[in-house]
Design a protein around this motif. Structure first.
Motif, PDB file in Angstrom:
ATOM      1  N   TYR A   1      12.444  12.735  79.781  1.00  0.00           N
ATOM      2  CA  TYR A   1      12.436  14.122  80.285  1.00  0.00           C
ATOM      3  C   TYR A   1      12.844  15.008  79.115  1.00  0.00           C
ATOM      4  O   TYR A   1      13.949  14.895  78.599  1.00  0.00           O
ATOM      5  CB  TYR A   1      13.427  14.236  81.448  1.00  0.00           C
ATOM      6  N   PHE A   2      11.928  15.890  78.682  1.00  0.00           N
ATOM      7  CA  PHE A   2      12.093  16.572  77.407  1.00  0.00           C
ATOM      8  C   PHE A   2      12.325  18.077  77.542  1.00  0.00           C
ATOM      9  O   PHE A   2      11.562  18.773  78.222  1.00  0.00           O
ATOM     10  CB  PHE A   2      10.855  16.358  76.529  1.00  0.00           C
ATOM     11  N   PHE A   3      13.390  18.556  76.885  1.00  0.00           N
ATOM     12  CA  PHE A   3      13.612  19.977  76.616  1.00  0.00           C
ATOM     13  C   PHE A   3      13.634  20.841  77.875  1.00  0.00           C
ATOM     14  O   PHE A   3      13.081  21.936  77.908  1.00  0.00           O
ATOM     15  CB  PHE A   3      12.557  20.503  75.629  1.00  0.00           C
ATOM     16  N   SER A   4      14.287  20.331  78.901  1.00  0.00           N
ATOM     17  CA  SER A   4      14.350  21.098  80.147  1.00  0.00           C
ATOM     18  C   SER A   4      15.532  20.611  80.981  1.00  0.00           C
ATOM     19  O   SER A   4      16.348  19.807  80.535  1.00  0.00           O
ATOM     20  CB  SER A   4      13.038  20.963  80.926  1.00  0.00           C
ATOM     21  N   HIS A   5      15.601  21.092  82.225  1.00  0.00           N
ATOM     22  CA  HIS A   5      16.674  20.755  83.151  1.00  0.00           C
ATOM     23  C   HIS A   5      16.213  21.127  84.550  1.00  0.00           C
ATOM     24  O   HIS A   5      15.276  21.891  84.714  1.00  0.00           O
ATOM     25  CB  HIS A   5      17.954  21.534  82.801  1.00  0.00           C
ATOM     26  N   GLY A   6      16.854  20.569  85.548  1.00  0.00           N
ATOM     27  CA  GLY A   6      16.586  20.989  86.918  1.00  0.00           C
ATOM     28  C   GLY A   6      15.778  20.017  87.741  1.00  0.00           C
ATOM     29  O   GLY A   6      15.817  20.075  88.977  1.00  0.00           O
ATOM     30  N   ASP A   7      15.032  19.106  87.104  1.00  0.00           N
ATOM     31  CA  ASP A   7      14.213  18.162  87.859  1.00  0.00           C
ATOM     32  C   ASP A   7      14.867  16.797  88.009  1.00  0.00           C
ATOM     33  O   ASP A   7      14.342  15.936  88.707  1.00  0.00           O
ATOM     34  CB  ASP A   7      12.845  17.966  87.180  1.00  0.00           C
ATOM     35  N   GLN A   8      15.973  16.577  87.328  1.00  0.00           N
ATOM     36  CA  GLN A   8      16.666  15.295  87.376  1.00  0.00           C
ATOM     37  C   GLN A   8      18.164  15.522  87.550  1.00  0.00           C
ATOM     38  O   GLN A   8      18.664  16.613  87.281  1.00  0.00           O
ATOM     39  CB  GLN A   8      16.416  14.493  86.094  1.00  0.00           C
ATOM     40  N   VAL A   9      18.847  14.470  87.990  1.00  0.00           N
ATOM     41  CA  VAL A   9      20.294  14.572  88.184  1.00  0.00           C
ATOM     42  C   VAL A   9      21.030  13.571  87.292  1.00  0.00           C
ATOM     43  O   VAL A   9      22.096  13.072  87.645  1.00  0.00           O
ATOM     44  CB  VAL A   9      20.693  14.371  89.663  1.00  0.00           C
ATOM     45  N   TYR A  10      20.469  13.299  86.138  1.00  0.00           N
ATOM     46  CA  TYR A  10      21.147  12.448  85.165  1.00  0.00           C
ATOM     47  C   TYR A  10      22.176  13.266  84.397  1.00  0.00           C
ATOM     48  O   TYR A  10      22.178  14.495  84.416  1.00  0.00           O
ATOM     49  CB  TYR A  10      20.136  11.832  84.196  1.00  0.00           C
ATOM     50  N   GLN A  11      23.044  12.557  83.672  1.00  0.00           N
ATOM     51  CA  GLN A  11      24.155  13.188  82.968  1.00  0.00           C
ATOM     52  C   GLN A  11      23.755  14.311  82.007  1.00  0.00           C
ATOM     53  O   GLN A  11      24.446  15.329  81.950  1.00  0.00           O
ATOM     54  CB  GLN A  11      24.963  12.125  82.224  1.00  0.00           C
ATOM     55  N   PRO A  12      22.689  14.178  81.215  1.00  0.00           N
ATOM     56  CA  PRO A  12      22.364  15.274  80.281  1.00  0.00           C
ATOM     57  C   PRO A  12      22.184  16.630  80.961  1.00  0.00           C
ATOM     58  O   PRO A  12      22.469  17.667  80.357  1.00  0.00           O
ATOM     59  CB  PRO A  12      21.051  14.800  79.636  1.00  0.00           C
ATOM     60  N   SER A  13      21.703  16.635  82.198  1.00  0.00           N
ATOM     61  CA  SER A  13      21.509  17.896  82.909  1.00  0.00           C
ATOM     62  C   SER A  13      22.715  18.292  83.752  1.00  0.00           C
ATOM     63  O   SER A  13      22.978  19.480  83.943  1.00  0.00           O
ATOM     64  CB  SER A  13      20.279  17.804  83.828  1.00  0.00           C
ATOM     65  N   MET A  14      23.460  17.296  84.255  1.00  0.00           N
ATOM     66  CA  MET A  14      24.506  17.574  85.234  1.00  0.00           C
ATOM     67  C   MET A  14      25.898  17.746  84.629  1.00  0.00           C
ATOM     68  O   MET A  14      26.718  18.479  85.168  1.00  0.00           O
ATOM     69  CB  MET A  14      24.555  16.441  86.265  1.00  0.00           C
TER      70      MET A  14
END
Length: 223
Positions: A165-178
């Protein structure tokens, strides 16, 4: 009555969310600038000088560490070997030769291009770190000994290729986004780390409790 005496100030760069804009427009002190974080800091510092001596709540919003990553000099050259030339994908997206959804979910960029974009993101983060530090110093110097509570946080992280998942946020709930920073500095508190999970929903009741408004704190979502 003490709460009503506070001046509420909101300064943001490139605020686009209609919902957030609707809420914040209820406060006449909302200021939005299309420029970068440095403009937000400049306006915040000037505002602090204008309201000298009055109690206030100041919200400073820095949007810069978002796609497309392109920090100003000298931060664009901190980790970047070619700071004068934007990555080719920016023009490809603008011209429609690359689909943004495909780039995020099915990225086919060479690793060298991905590494370059990650470097530019790191430059954006360092730029924000500098500006946030400048704002905090202005808050401290303007307080003239009065107690000031400072909170540093973010509403989300950023995925830079983790889990494809590249250069974004909001579609996943993994640590890099959360996982985001949440630092609260309270006068007279020596500080400690909380090991259990916390949420941004905990900020409002925490602030209320610190200011002696426990009943209001208990009525809020969070803890």
């Amino acid at each position: 009555a003490a709460v009503k005496n506070y001046m509420v100030l909101a300064l943001s760069s490139r605020l686009s969310s209609k919902a957030v804009r609707f809420i914040l427009n209820r406060f006449p002190s909302l200021r939005i600038t299309p420029e970068t974080a440095s403009a937000v800091t400049d306006r915040a510092v000037a505002t602090l000088e204008e309201i000298s001596g009055r109690p206030y709540f100041l919200w400073g919003h820095y949007l810069d560490p978002h796609w497309p990553y392109w920090p100003p000099a000298p931060w664009n050259g901190q980790f970047e070997t070619d700071p004068a030339t934007p990555p080719p994908v920016y023009e490809e997206l603008r011209e429609g030769r690359v689909n943004i959804g495909e780039m995020i979910h099915h990225n086919q960029m060479p690793s060298s291009e991905v590494e370059r974009l990650v470097s530019l993101y790191a430059g954006e983060v360092n730029f924000i770190d500098t500006e946030a530090g400048r704002l905090i110093e202005a808050v401290r110097s303007s307080s003239r000994g009065s107690p000031v509570i400072i909170i540093f946080t973010s509403d989300h992280g950023e995925s830079l290729g983790e889990h494809r998942y590249f250069f974004s946020h909001g579609d996943q709930v993994y640590q890099p986004s959360m996982r985001v920073p949440l630092i609260i500095q309270v006068p007279g508190n020596d500080g400690h780390s909380i090991q259990s999970p916390v949420s941004l929903a905990d900020i409002a009741p925490t602030l209320l409790a610190i200011n002696g408004l426990q009943a209001w704190a208990r009525a809020r979502q969070g803890r």
